[in-house]
Design an enzyme around this catalytic site. Structure first.
Site, PDB file in Angstrom:
ATOM      1  N   LEU A  33       0.820  -1.219   0.000  1.00 43.74           N
ATOM      2  CA  LEU A  33       0.000   0.000   0.000  1.00 43.74           C
ATOM      3  C   LEU A  33       0.851   1.264   0.000  1.00 43.74           C
ATOM      4  O   LEU A  33       1.917   1.317   0.597  1.00 43.74           O
ATOM      5  CB  LEU A  33      -0.921  -0.003   1.230  1.00 43.74           C
ATOM      6  CG  LEU A  33      -1.862  -1.206   1.349  1.00 43.74           C
ATOM      7  CD1 LEU A  33      -2.737  -1.067   2.598  1.00 43.74           C
ATOM      8  CD2 LEU A  33      -2.731  -1.373   0.106  1.00 43.74           C
ATOM      9  N   GLU A  35       0.295   5.924  -0.762  1.00 40.49           N
ATOM     10  CA  GLU A  35      -0.666   7.026  -0.602  1.00 40.49           C
ATOM     11  C   GLU A  35      -1.837   6.940  -1.586  1.00 40.49           C
ATOM     12  O   GLU A  35      -2.910   7.455  -1.312  1.00 40.49           O
ATOM     13  CB  GLU A  35       0.041   8.382  -0.761  1.00 40.49           C
ATOM     14  CG  GLU A  35       0.838   8.800   0.462  1.00 40.49           C
ATOM     15  CD  GLU A  35      -0.047   9.107   1.672  1.00 40.49           C
ATOM     16  OE1 GLU A  35      -1.110   9.711   1.496  1.00 40.49           O
ATOM     17  OE2 GLU A  35       0.339   8.722   2.787  1.00 40.49           O
ATOM     18  N   GLY A  36      -1.614   6.345  -2.760  1.00 39.31           N
ATOM     19  CA  GLY A  36      -2.715   6.179  -3.718  1.00 39.31           C
ATOM     20  C   GLY A  36      -3.811   5.314  -3.119  1.00 39.31           C
ATOM     21  O   GLY A  36      -4.991   5.690  -3.097  1.00 39.31           O
ATOM     22  N   HIS A  37      -3.410   4.151  -2.579  1.00 40.57           N
ATOM     23  CA  HIS A  37      -4.387   3.275  -1.922  1.00 40.57           C
ATOM     24  C   HIS A  37      -5.024   3.995  -0.726  1.00 40.57           C
ATOM     25  O   HIS A  37      -6.228   3.912  -0.504  1.00 40.57           O
ATOM     26  CB  HIS A  37      -3.704   2.005  -1.390  1.00 40.57           C
ATOM     27  CG  HIS A  37      -3.044   1.164  -2.436  1.00 40.57           C
ATOM     28  ND1 HIS A  37      -1.683   1.023  -2.529  1.00 40.57           N
ATOM     29  CD2 HIS A  37      -3.566   0.399  -3.425  1.00 40.57           C
ATOM     30  CE1 HIS A  37      -1.389   0.208  -3.523  1.00 40.57           C
ATOM     31  NE2 HIS A  37      -2.509  -0.185  -4.091  1.00 40.57           N
ATOM     32  N   GLN A  61      -4.795 -12.496 -13.076  1.00 42.16           N
ATOM     33  CA  GLN A  61      -4.670 -11.296 -13.906  1.00 42.16           C
ATOM     34  C   GLN A  61      -3.237 -11.061 -14.381  1.00 42.16           C
ATOM     35  O   GLN A  61      -2.959 -10.073 -15.039  1.00 42.16           O
ATOM     36  CB  GLN A  61      -5.219 -10.064 -13.179  1.00 42.16           C
ATOM     37  CG  GLN A  61      -4.372  -9.564 -12.026  1.00 42.16           C
ATOM     38  CD  GLN A  61      -5.108  -8.501 -11.236  1.00 42.16           C
ATOM     39  OE1 GLN A  61      -6.103  -8.761 -10.582  1.00 42.16           O
ATOM     40  NE2 GLN A  61      -4.618  -7.266 -11.306  1.00 42.16           N
ATOM     41  N   GLN A 148      -8.291   6.238 -10.654  1.00 43.13           N
ATOM     42  CA  GLN A 148      -8.139   6.617 -12.072  1.00 43.13           C
ATOM     43  C   GLN A 148      -6.798   6.146 -12.620  1.00 43.13           C
ATOM     44  O   GLN A 148      -6.621   6.025 -13.827  1.00 43.13           O
ATOM     45  CB  GLN A 148      -8.256   8.140 -12.208  1.00 43.13           C
ATOM     46  CG  GLN A 148      -8.212   8.635 -13.653  1.00 43.13           C
ATOM     47  CD  GLN A 148      -7.804  10.079 -13.759  1.00 43.13           C
ATOM     48  OE1 GLN A 148      -8.278  10.917 -12.979  1.00 43.13           O
ATOM     49  NE2 GLN A 148      -6.913  10.402 -14.698  1.00 43.13           N
ATOM     50  N   MET A 184       1.997   7.357  -8.113  1.00 43.44           N
ATOM     51  CA  MET A 184       2.382   6.333  -7.132  1.00 43.44           C
ATOM     52  C   MET A 184       1.940   4.971  -7.620  1.00 43.44           C
ATOM     53  O   MET A 184       0.858   4.819  -8.189  1.00 43.44           O
ATOM     54  CB  MET A 184       1.753   6.638  -5.798  1.00 43.44           C
ATOM     55  CG  MET A 184       2.335   7.881  -5.204  1.00 43.44           C
ATOM     56  SD  MET A 184       2.116   7.885  -3.437  1.00 43.44           S
ATOM     57  CE  MET A 184       2.905   9.430  -3.063  1.00 43.44           C
ATOM     58  N   SER A 185       2.808   3.981  -7.405  1.00 41.64           N
ATOM     59  CA  SER A 185       2.511   2.616  -7.840  1.00 41.64           C
ATOM     60  C   SER A 185       3.378   1.656  -7.035  1.00 41.64           C
ATOM     61  O   SER A 185       4.528   1.965  -6.726  1.00 41.64           O
ATOM     62  CB  SER A 185       2.859   2.462  -9.324  1.00 41.64           C
ATOM     63  OG  SER A 185       2.938   1.086  -9.669  1.00 41.64           O
TER      64      SER A 185
HETATM   65  P1  AMP Z   1      -3.497  -2.156  -6.926  1.00 46.47           P
HETATM   66  O1  AMP Z   1      -3.113  -2.546  -5.547  1.00 46.47           O
HETATM   67  O2  AMP Z   1      -2.376  -1.657  -7.748  1.00 46.47           O
HETATM   68  O3  AMP Z   1      -4.348  -3.194  -7.619  1.00 46.47           O
HETATM   69  O4  AMP Z   1      -4.449  -0.891  -6.782  1.00 46.47           O
HETATM   70  C1  AMP Z   1      -5.607  -0.919  -5.968  1.00 46.47           C
HETATM   71  C2  AMP Z   1      -6.434   0.310  -6.240  1.00 46.47           C
HETATM   72  O5  AMP Z   1      -5.673   1.474  -5.937  1.00 46.47           O
HETATM   73  C3  AMP Z   1      -6.838   0.432  -7.711  1.00 46.47           C
HETATM   74  O6  AMP Z   1      -8.184   0.869  -7.803  1.00 46.47           O
HETATM   75  C4  AMP Z   1      -5.878   1.457  -8.235  1.00 46.47           C
HETATM   76  O7  AMP Z   1      -6.367   2.180  -9.348  1.00 46.47           O
HETATM   77  C5  AMP Z   1      -5.708   2.362  -7.033  1.00 46.47           C
HETATM   78  N1  AMP Z   1      -4.448   3.104  -7.157  1.00 46.47           N
HETATM   79  C6  AMP Z   1      -3.204   2.610  -7.406  1.00 46.47           C
HETATM   80  N2  AMP Z   1      -2.291   3.608  -7.504  1.00 46.47           N
HETATM   81  C7  AMP Z   1      -2.984   4.765  -7.330  1.00 46.47           C
HETATM   82  C8  AMP Z   1      -2.615   6.146  -7.336  1.00 46.47           C
HETATM   83  N3  AMP Z   1      -1.358   6.543  -7.535  1.00 46.47           N
HETATM   84  N4  AMP Z   1      -3.582   7.069  -7.127  1.00 46.47           N
HETATM   85  C9  AMP Z   1      -4.876   6.673  -6.921  1.00 46.47           C
HETATM   86  N5  AMP Z   1      -5.283   5.397  -6.899  1.00 46.47           N
HETATM   87  C10 AMP Z   1      -4.355   4.459  -7.108  1.00 46.47           C
END
Ligand code: AMP
Length: 283
Positions: A33, A35-37, A61, A148, A184-185
């Site tokens: 996790l 800041e995006g999450h 996936q 998004q 963020m990723s």
């Molecule tokens: P993930 O863990 O990568 O599958 O992401 C889980 C959720 O968090 C998904 O709906 C993503 O689109 C969202 N998410 C990931 N990175 C960001 C970010 N930088 N800003 C906003 N939401 C994000």
């Protein structure tokens, strides 16, 4: 905060909460996790009585040769972050719990997976739709939160909710970025120092596209070429850059006033395939 790995136990908990009239917000994630999450979790906290976060790196996936086995996993840290954000339940199932063998049913989406990531990652959105449909059936949330950042995923899930009659509202939240613009990723962890510095070119190229459109450029080909030129100055290898309609996700031939479009890209930096996008209304 409860940590629940069993589907039947989670169902019992949710049933009790719903019987009390509680509104359930749900944030599906693959963990690691950031800041995006957390922005999705905070919004879910604000809108609902109960917040459920799922942490599950979904094998269906990932394609063969993709990063399933090395995808970052750090449950202890995720747990601490969720606790600090006031999450009520973490759903943390094993692969066996989610896909008991023999497992044979998948959800497939038409058309919307033909472009962008759907083209470079065959089967990816089939895996995403299947796991999200399962999670929706397990958690029965009132509202589900998506970013998004994964715009094709968000648009596909929105269509799936409608097509399969899930009684669930969906909210799509803005992209959270580092100070220098990099989205963020969890996959940013794969970047070397040099790649991390270079990766700021992604957001810069999206801003360049937006500025060109604002100044009147209407030819997607020209815009994409300028973006490619900017990225060519780095070690990034372009997977795709596309300018698509926000509803159909089909590439646009020429921009028109009032069009709501998405400029989206996927670029490899070393072992990391990074995606980013920007929504622009043409005027
Ligand atoms: P993930 O863990 O990568 O599958 O992401 C889980 C959720 O968090 C998904 O709906 C993503 O689109 C969202 N998410 C990931 N990175 C960001 C970010 N930088 N800003 C906003 N939401 C994000």
């Amino acid at each position: 905060m409860k940590i629940i790995s069993s589907i039947s136990r989670l169902r019992r908990e949710i049933d009790l909460l719903k019987r009390d009239g509680k509104r359930v917000g749900f944030v599906p994630t693959m963990g690691a996790l950031h800041e995006g999450h957390l922005s999705l979790i905070r919004r879910a906290r604000k809108d609902n009585d109960v917040v459920v976060v799922s942490i599950f790196v979904n094998p269906t996936q990932f394609g063969p040769g993709e990063d399933f086995s090395r995808y970052p996993r750090n449950f202890k840290r995720d747990r601490a972050l969720c606790r600090a954000e006031g999450v009520d339940i973490i759903f943390y199932p094993s692969t066996e719990e989610m896909y008991p063998q023999p497992y044979r049913t998948f959800v497939e989406i038409r058309e919307l997976d033909r472009h962008l990531c759907g083209r470079s990652r065959p089967g990816h959105f089939k895996g995403v739709c299947s796991v999200v449909a399962k999670l929706f059936n397990i958690v029965s949330p009132d509202i589900a939160y998506f970013g998004q950042k994964d715009i094709q995923q968000a648009i596909i899930i929105k269509q799936m909710i409608k097509d399969l009659n899930f009684p669930i509202k969906m909210k799509i939240m803005p992209i959270i970025r580092e100070k220098d613009g990099l989205a963020m990723s969890s996959r940013n962890a794969y970047l070397s120092e040099k790649e991390r510095r270079e990766a700021t070119v992604l957001y810069r190229s999206l801003c360049l596209a937006r500025d060109m459109i604002r100044k009147g450029e209407r030819r997607p080909g020209r815009i994409i070429k300028e973006m490619q030129g900017l990225i060519a100055g780095t070690s990034g290898r372009v997977d795709y850059i596309e300018i698509v309609d926000i509803e159909s996700l089909a590439p646009i031939k020429r921009l028109k006033e009032q069009d709501k479009i998405v400029v989206a890209l996927a670029v490899w930096f070393g072992k990391a395939r990074l995606i980013d996008n920007i929504i622009v209304t043409v005027r």
